[in-house]
Design an enzyme around this catalytic site. Sequence first.
Site, PDB file in Angstrom:
ATOM      1  N   HIS A 206      11.929  -4.940  99.946  1.00 42.76           N
ATOM      2  CA  HIS A 206      11.114  -3.720 100.003  1.00 42.76           C
ATOM      3  C   HIS A 206      11.779  -2.496  99.401  1.00 42.76           C
ATOM      4  CE1 HIS A 206      13.812  -3.008 103.371  1.00 42.76           C
ATOM      5  NE2 HIS A 206      13.468  -1.737 103.308  1.00 42.76           N
TER       6      HIS A 206
HETATM    7  C1  UD1 Z   1      11.815   3.013 105.150  1.00 44.30           C
HETATM    8  C2  UD1 Z   1      13.252   3.519 104.994  1.00 44.30           C
HETATM    9  C3  UD1 Z   1      14.154   2.384 104.594  1.00 44.30           C
HETATM   10  C4  UD1 Z   1      14.023   1.206 105.547  1.00 44.30           C
HETATM   11  C5  UD1 Z   1      12.550   0.812 105.649  1.00 44.30           C
HETATM   12  C6  UD1 Z   1      12.346  -0.321 106.620  1.00 44.30           C
HETATM   13  C7  UD1 Z   1      13.481   5.852 104.202  1.00 44.30           C
HETATM   14  C8  UD1 Z   1      13.835   6.710 103.060  1.00 44.30           C
HETATM   15  N1  UD1 Z   1      13.338   4.537 103.946  1.00 44.30           N
HETATM   16  O1  UD1 Z   1      11.386   2.563 103.868  1.00 44.30           O
HETATM   17  O2  UD1 Z   1      15.498   2.825 104.623  1.00 44.30           O
HETATM   18  O3  UD1 Z   1      14.779   0.127 105.070  1.00 44.30           O
HETATM   19  O4  UD1 Z   1      11.806   1.944 106.082  1.00 44.30           O
HETATM   20  O5  UD1 Z   1      11.029  -0.767 106.623  1.00 44.30           O
HETATM   21  O6  UD1 Z   1      13.339   6.364 105.293  1.00 44.30           O
HETATM   22  N2  UD1 Z   1       3.514   1.803 105.165  1.00 44.30           N
HETATM   23  C9  UD1 Z   1       2.494   1.170 105.820  1.00 44.30           C
HETATM   24  N3  UD1 Z   1       2.589   1.081 107.180  1.00 44.30           N
HETATM   25  C10 UD1 Z   1       3.621   1.565 107.889  1.00 44.30           C
HETATM   26  C11 UD1 Z   1       4.653   2.204 107.206  1.00 44.30           C
HETATM   27  C12 UD1 Z   1       4.590   2.320 105.838  1.00 44.30           C
HETATM   28  O7  UD1 Z   1       1.551   0.709 105.234  1.00 44.30           O
HETATM   29  O8  UD1 Z   1       3.623   1.430 109.128  1.00 44.30           O
HETATM   30  C13 UD1 Z   1       3.456   1.888 103.689  1.00 44.30           C
HETATM   31  C14 UD1 Z   1       2.977   3.221 103.204  1.00 44.30           C
HETATM   32  O9  UD1 Z   1       2.083   2.996 102.165  1.00 44.30           O
HETATM   33  C15 UD1 Z   1       4.217   3.886 102.666  1.00 44.30           C
HETATM   34  C16 UD1 Z   1       5.107   2.700 102.297  1.00 44.30           C
HETATM   35  O10 UD1 Z   1       4.724   1.642 103.160  1.00 44.30           O
HETATM   36  O11 UD1 Z   1       3.954   4.723 101.600  1.00 44.30           O
HETATM   37  C17 UD1 Z   1       6.572   2.979 102.478  1.00 44.30           C
HETATM   38  O12 UD1 Z   1       6.891   3.486 103.766  1.00 44.30           O
HETATM   39  P1  UD1 Z   1       8.112   4.537 103.973  1.00 44.30           P
HETATM   40  O13 UD1 Z   1       8.351   4.772 105.415  1.00 44.30           O
HETATM   41  O14 UD1 Z   1       7.902   5.727 103.105  1.00 44.30           O
HETATM   42  O15 UD1 Z   1       9.344   3.788 103.366  1.00 44.30           O
HETATM   43  P2  UD1 Z   1       9.856   2.297 103.546  1.00 44.30           P
HETATM   44  O16 UD1 Z   1       9.793   1.648 102.223  1.00 44.30           O
HETATM   45  O17 UD1 Z   1       9.187   1.633 104.696  1.00 44.30           O
END
Ligand code: UD1
Length: 366
Positions: A206
């Site tokens: 991811h």
């Molecule tokens: C975040 C952390 C990363 C960690 C990861 C674990 C930061 C900078 N990154 O990355 O260090 O390894 O979490 O999972 O804090 N989304 C959903 N549902 C959710 C959450 C997110 O659909 O419950 C989607 C959204 O479209 C979002 C994307 O996933 O834009 C990314 O989520 P985000 O929290 O921004 O970063 P991660 O890639 O999850």
Amino acid sequence: MSNLIYLVAGARPNFMKIAPLIKEFLKENIKFKIIHTGQHYDYNMSKVFFDKLGIPEPEIHLNVGSASHAIQTAKIMIEFEKVLLNEEPDLVLVVGDVNSTIACALVAKKLFIKVAHVEAGLRSFDFRMPEEINRILTDQLSDYLFTSEKSAENNLKKEGISPEKIFFVGNIMIDNLLMNLERAKNINVLKKFNLEKKNYALITCHRPSNVDHKEDLEQIVEILNFIQEKIKIFFPIHPRTKKNLKKYELNSNIKKANIIINDPVGFLEFLNLMLNSRFILTDSGGIQEEASYLNIPVLTLRENTERPITVEKGTNTIVNKDFKKIKKYVNDILSNNYKNGQTIEKWDGQTAKRITKIIKQRFLTE
Ligand code: UD1
């Protein structure tokens, strides 16, 4: 003094890290409140961990959701400041390296509230990782820096952190793993997904460096296709990866012969899947540690790791997206020629106890 501690958690890997602390705080009658920033919000990215790891419902929800780095971090700061202006805890404890970690540490420090950081001092030395920026800044702001491996202490000292603030307490993820190991062994996940013990590879992916750009994601797809020629794959897919496979229209490039692509799974199911896998291919930080502890071979799809002990003593090898390396190590693993893991200092299930003892001795009034 209010003798109250705020425990901050926002994203999936945070929940596993606060669970052992909560257990210990309850035992020691330490007053605490859980703050959920809402960085992760889907059931299988958040609530499933509260339900299955026995974490109480958070007292305070900031409900920030997904956004760009600046917007997400800023929203957490705005909401968390309101909370702290309403009630002042004696300590804000943050874990890991996600946006919620730095956002809450920064707000607390500016209000003169002490900050503790669990998993301090890890460094990839790679500023393209948003987590590296979060780690360095959080550590600069923290009053108590709890480290999981020896390299962390050296990193912190080089950055000018005073040694009195640093405590080598061990790895909180391993506390959580040990708390759940027996339960995880006893659930039957393999049958549910039609998998055979030690006859599949578990893959997670991811990181922005692997999934945000089309060329990188194309390479990941090629790697998946190569591995499934050798062994069946189980791939619980992160929402970021799912979204980008769709955006770049790459779903049809994944051969469907020998792969199961599933929604993210809960911690107990994932632990069971790790235990029974032949090997793991991942870009996660915590999985490098858990696999090392469990003595399961793990190949890391990154250029570096902030957890070097997993390479030195654990079962981890950094392969990035290098096909030659991946081929070599997959062959080594499948022909039983891969290294074994060794015991790692203070990865023993006692980390939450050590942290709690330090907090009680140095901080809370009796
Ligand atoms: C975040 C952390 C990363 C960690 C990861 C674990 C930061 C900078 N990154 O990355 O260090 O390894 O979490 O999972 O804090 N989304 C959903 N549902 C959710 C959450 C997110 O659909 O419950 C989607 C959204 O479209 C979002 C994307 O996933 O834009 C990314 O989520 P985000 O929290 O921004 O970063 P991660 O890639 O999850």
